[in-house]
Design a protein around this motif. Structure first.
Motif, PDB file in Angstrom:
ATOM      1  N   ARG A   1      57.569  35.654  28.433  1.00 38.97           N
ATOM      2  CA  ARG A   1      57.419  36.524  29.610  1.00 38.97           C
ATOM      3  C   ARG A   1      56.135  37.347  29.526  1.00 38.97           C
ATOM      4  O   ARG A   1      55.421  37.515  30.526  1.00 38.97           O
ATOM      5  CB  ARG A   1      58.636  37.453  29.717  1.00 38.97           C
ATOM      6  CG  ARG A   1      58.603  38.405  30.895  1.00 38.97           C
ATOM      7  CD  ARG A   1      58.361  37.663  32.210  1.00 38.97           C
ATOM      8  NE  ARG A   1      58.283  38.567  33.332  1.00 38.97           N
ATOM      9  CZ  ARG A   1      59.313  38.901  34.087  1.00 38.97           C
ATOM     10  NH1 ARG A   1      60.513  38.414  33.823  1.00 38.97           N
ATOM     11  NH2 ARG A   1      59.159  39.712  35.112  1.00 38.97           N
ATOM     12  N   ALA A   2      55.828  37.882  28.359  1.00 41.19           N
ATOM     13  CA  ALA A   2      54.603  38.676  28.214  1.00 41.19           C
ATOM     14  C   ALA A   2      53.359  37.826  28.463  1.00 41.19           C
ATOM     15  O   ALA A   2      52.371  38.306  29.033  1.00 41.19           O
ATOM     16  CB  ALA A   2      54.543  39.302  26.823  1.00 41.19           C
TER      17      ALA A   2
ATOM     18  N   THR B   1      54.412  46.666  33.838  1.00 44.33           N
ATOM     19  CA  THR B   1      54.990  46.486  32.502  1.00 44.33           C
ATOM     20  C   THR B   1      56.490  46.748  32.492  1.00 44.33           C
ATOM     21  O   THR B   1      57.085  46.893  31.424  1.00 44.33           O
ATOM     22  CB  THR B   1      54.305  47.443  31.504  1.00 44.33           C
ATOM     23  OG1 THR B   1      54.545  48.802  31.916  1.00 44.33           O
ATOM     24  CG2 THR B   1      52.809  47.196  31.436  1.00 44.33           C
TER      25      THR B   1
ATOM     26  N   SER C   1      59.124  44.995  32.838  1.00 45.04           N
ATOM     27  CA  SER C   1      60.026  44.072  32.153  1.00 45.04           C
ATOM     28  C   SER C   1      59.552  43.688  30.758  1.00 45.04           C
ATOM     29  O   SER C   1      60.103  42.766  30.146  1.00 45.04           O
ATOM     30  CB  SER C   1      60.198  42.800  32.999  1.00 45.04           C
ATOM     31  OG  SER C   1      58.953  42.146  33.150  1.00 45.04           O
ATOM     32  N   LEU C   2      58.526  44.372  30.246  1.00 40.21           N
ATOM     33  CA  LEU C   2      57.958  44.006  28.953  1.00 40.21           C
ATOM     34  C   LEU C   2      58.438  44.953  27.854  1.00 40.21           C
ATOM     35  O   LEU C   2      58.769  46.112  28.100  1.00 40.21           O
ATOM     36  CB  LEU C   2      56.424  44.052  29.020  1.00 40.21           C
ATOM     37  CG  LEU C   2      55.764  43.126  30.042  1.00 40.21           C
ATOM     38  CD1 LEU C   2      54.249  43.298  29.985  1.00 40.21           C
ATOM     39  CD2 LEU C   2      56.147  41.671  29.825  1.00 40.21           C
ATOM     40  N   HIS C   3      58.440  44.442  26.603  1.00 42.49           N
ATOM     41  CA  HIS C   3      58.744  45.282  25.455  1.00 42.49           C
ATOM     42  C   HIS C   3      57.585  46.244  25.195  1.00 42.49           C
ATOM     43  O   HIS C   3      56.470  46.053  25.690  1.00 42.49           O
ATOM     44  CB  HIS C   3      59.004  44.413  24.222  1.00 42.49           C
ATOM     45  CG  HIS C   3      60.225  43.553  24.357  1.00 42.49           C
ATOM     46  ND1 HIS C   3      61.480  44.070  24.553  1.00 42.49           N
ATOM     47  CD2 HIS C   3      60.369  42.202  24.334  1.00 42.49           C
ATOM     48  CE1 HIS C   3      62.359  43.091  24.626  1.00 42.49           C
ATOM     49  NE2 HIS C   3      61.708  41.936  24.510  1.00 42.49           N
ATOM     50  N   SER C   4      57.825  47.247  24.389  1.00 47.95           N
ATOM     51  CA  SER C   4      56.853  48.326  24.219  1.00 47.95           C
ATOM     52  C   SER C   4      55.504  47.836  23.714  1.00 47.95           C
ATOM     53  O   SER C   4      54.452  48.278  24.198  1.00 47.95           O
ATOM     54  CB  SER C   4      57.415  49.396  23.274  1.00 47.95           C
ATOM     55  OG  SER C   4      57.741  48.825  22.021  1.00 47.95           O
ATOM     56  N   THR C   5      55.500  46.923  22.737  1.00 47.50           N
ATOM     57  CA  THR C   5      54.227  46.428  22.194  1.00 47.50           C
ATOM     58  C   THR C   5      53.440  45.680  23.255  1.00 47.50           C
ATOM     59  O   THR C   5      52.226  45.870  23.404  1.00 47.50           O
ATOM     60  CB  THR C   5      54.474  45.513  20.987  1.00 47.50           C
ATOM     61  OG1 THR C   5      55.175  46.253  19.982  1.00 47.50           O
ATOM     62  CG2 THR C   5      53.156  45.011  20.405  1.00 47.50           C
ATOM     63  N   ASP C   6      54.125  44.807  24.002  1.00 50.19           N
ATOM     64  CA  ASP C   6      53.459  44.058  25.058  1.00 50.19           C
ATOM     65  C   ASP C   6      53.000  44.991  26.175  1.00 50.19           C
ATOM     66  O   ASP C   6      51.928  44.792  26.756  1.00 50.19           O
ATOM     67  CB  ASP C   6      54.401  42.995  25.635  1.00 50.19           C
ATOM     68  CG  ASP C   6      54.718  41.889  24.631  1.00 50.19           C
ATOM     69  OD1 ASP C   6      53.803  41.522  23.876  1.00 50.19           O
ATOM     70  OD2 ASP C   6      55.858  41.416  24.597  1.00 50.19           O
ATOM     71  N   ARG C   7      53.783  46.005  26.492  1.00 51.19           N
ATOM     72  CA  ARG C   7      53.382  46.961  27.521  1.00 51.19           C
ATOM     73  C   ARG C   7      52.084  47.637  27.135  1.00 51.19           C
ATOM     74  O   ARG C   7      51.169  47.771  27.952  1.00 51.19           O
ATOM     75  CB  ARG C   7      54.477  48.021  27.724  1.00 51.19           C
ATOM     76  CG  ARG C   7      55.696  47.455  28.369  1.00 51.19           C
ATOM     77  CD  ARG C   7      56.645  48.478  28.952  1.00 51.19           C
ATOM     78  NE  ARG C   7      56.575  49.830  28.485  1.00 51.19           N
ATOM     79  CZ  ARG C   7      57.597  50.491  27.928  1.00 51.19           C
ATOM     80  NH1 ARG C   7      58.729  49.857  27.679  1.00 51.19           N
ATOM     81  NH2 ARG C   7      57.486  51.744  27.598  1.00 51.19           N
TER      82      ARG C   7
ATOM     83  N   ASP D   1      57.069  55.612  35.183  1.00 45.67           N
ATOM     84  CA  ASP D   1      56.976  55.982  33.767  1.00 45.67           C
ATOM     85  C   ASP D   1      55.793  56.931  33.550  1.00 45.67           C
ATOM     86  O   ASP D   1      54.634  56.556  33.767  1.00 45.67           O
ATOM     87  CB  ASP D   1      56.810  54.709  32.938  1.00 45.67           C
ATOM     88  CG  ASP D   1      56.941  54.941  31.441  1.00 45.67           C
ATOM     89  OD1 ASP D   1      56.546  56.020  30.967  1.00 45.67           O
ATOM     90  OD2 ASP D   1      57.423  54.025  30.742  1.00 45.67           O
TER      91      ASP D   1
END
Length: 242
Positions: free
Chosen positions: A148-149, A173, A175-181, A205
């Protein structure tokens, strides 16, 4: 009609719009300067996505004016608005919306291909952006084979291949995890600053909004406040922690 200030790339006055009778925008006005990153902060359902759609010409507000430089977007015929979106505006949404039958680089190069750029030149430009986004190795894969990222980074590359004058970014961002965001935010922010691209970023956010030069807040379709973010180092530190 009154023309916008000379230093505003995007300028809107008294926008009103309703969806099925429910107010989405109520008298919103704003201006965005060249090269500025403006964050539109608000809860889900506050009207910020509708605002971006109106500013970008995807939607014509029921009342009010939207200007791009000296051109009135709100009175343009649909074909001219479509050309403006294709040639001068970029868009990143919360969903990548890639075409499943195309390879990753073809998805990224699509705006150029649709504008008549040669396949070779379009691929070269798309690959340059994909390399910057650390997804060059994914160029020949189709969307189903991407994480997804990675799909979202392809969408980011697609929005930047034309080097737009204005980039509209709606919850990129979510739907992305924190690192990918954090990676996507850093890349997009670096790209717009290095190319002097104006960016309007809609988010719920406050950490994402911290990458902006200035923030306005939307609540129940109304503009309720604004804040300039003067400390660039502090802004960068916030973006890394997203």
């Amino acid at each position: 009609m009154v023309a916008p200030p000379d230093n505003d790339v995007i300028w809107a006055r008294s926008l009103h719009h309703a969806h099925r009778g429910s107010p989405a925008l109520v008298g919103v006005s704003l201006g965005v300067r060249e090269g500025e990153i403006l964050a539109v902060l608000g809860a889900r359902g506050s009207g910020k996505t509708t605002l971006l759609h109106c500013l970008s010409g995807r939607l014509v507000a029921q009342q009010g004016e939207v200007w791009f430089n000296s051109s009135p977007v709100h009175t343009m015929p649909p074909a001219l608005r479509e050309r403006l979106r294709r040639e001068r505006f970029g868009w990143i949404g919360p969903e990548p919306t890639l075409l499943p039958e195309l390879k990753a680089w073809e998805n990224a190069a699509l705006p150029l291909l649709l504008s008549g750029v040669s396949r070779r030149a379009a691929k070269t430009t798309a690959m340059e952006w994909m390399e910057r986004l650390d997804i060059g190795a994914c160029a020949s894969k189709r969307p189903y084979a991407l994480l997804r990222a990675e799909q979202q980074r392809v969408a980011v590359a697609r929005s930047l291949v034309t080097t737009p004058s204005v980039l509209f970014v709606d919850e990129p961002t979510a739907s992305l995890h924190s690192t990918d965001r954090a990676h996507v935010l850093r890349t997009v922010t670096a790209a717009v600053r290095s190319h002097r691209i104006t960016m309007v970023l809609a988010t719920h956010d406050v950490d994402v909004a911290a990458v902006a030069d200035r923030t306005i807040t939307i609540a129940d379709g109304r503009r309720v406040g604004s804040q300039a973010i003067a400390d660039a180092e502090g802004r960068a530190a916030c973006s890394l922690s997203v």
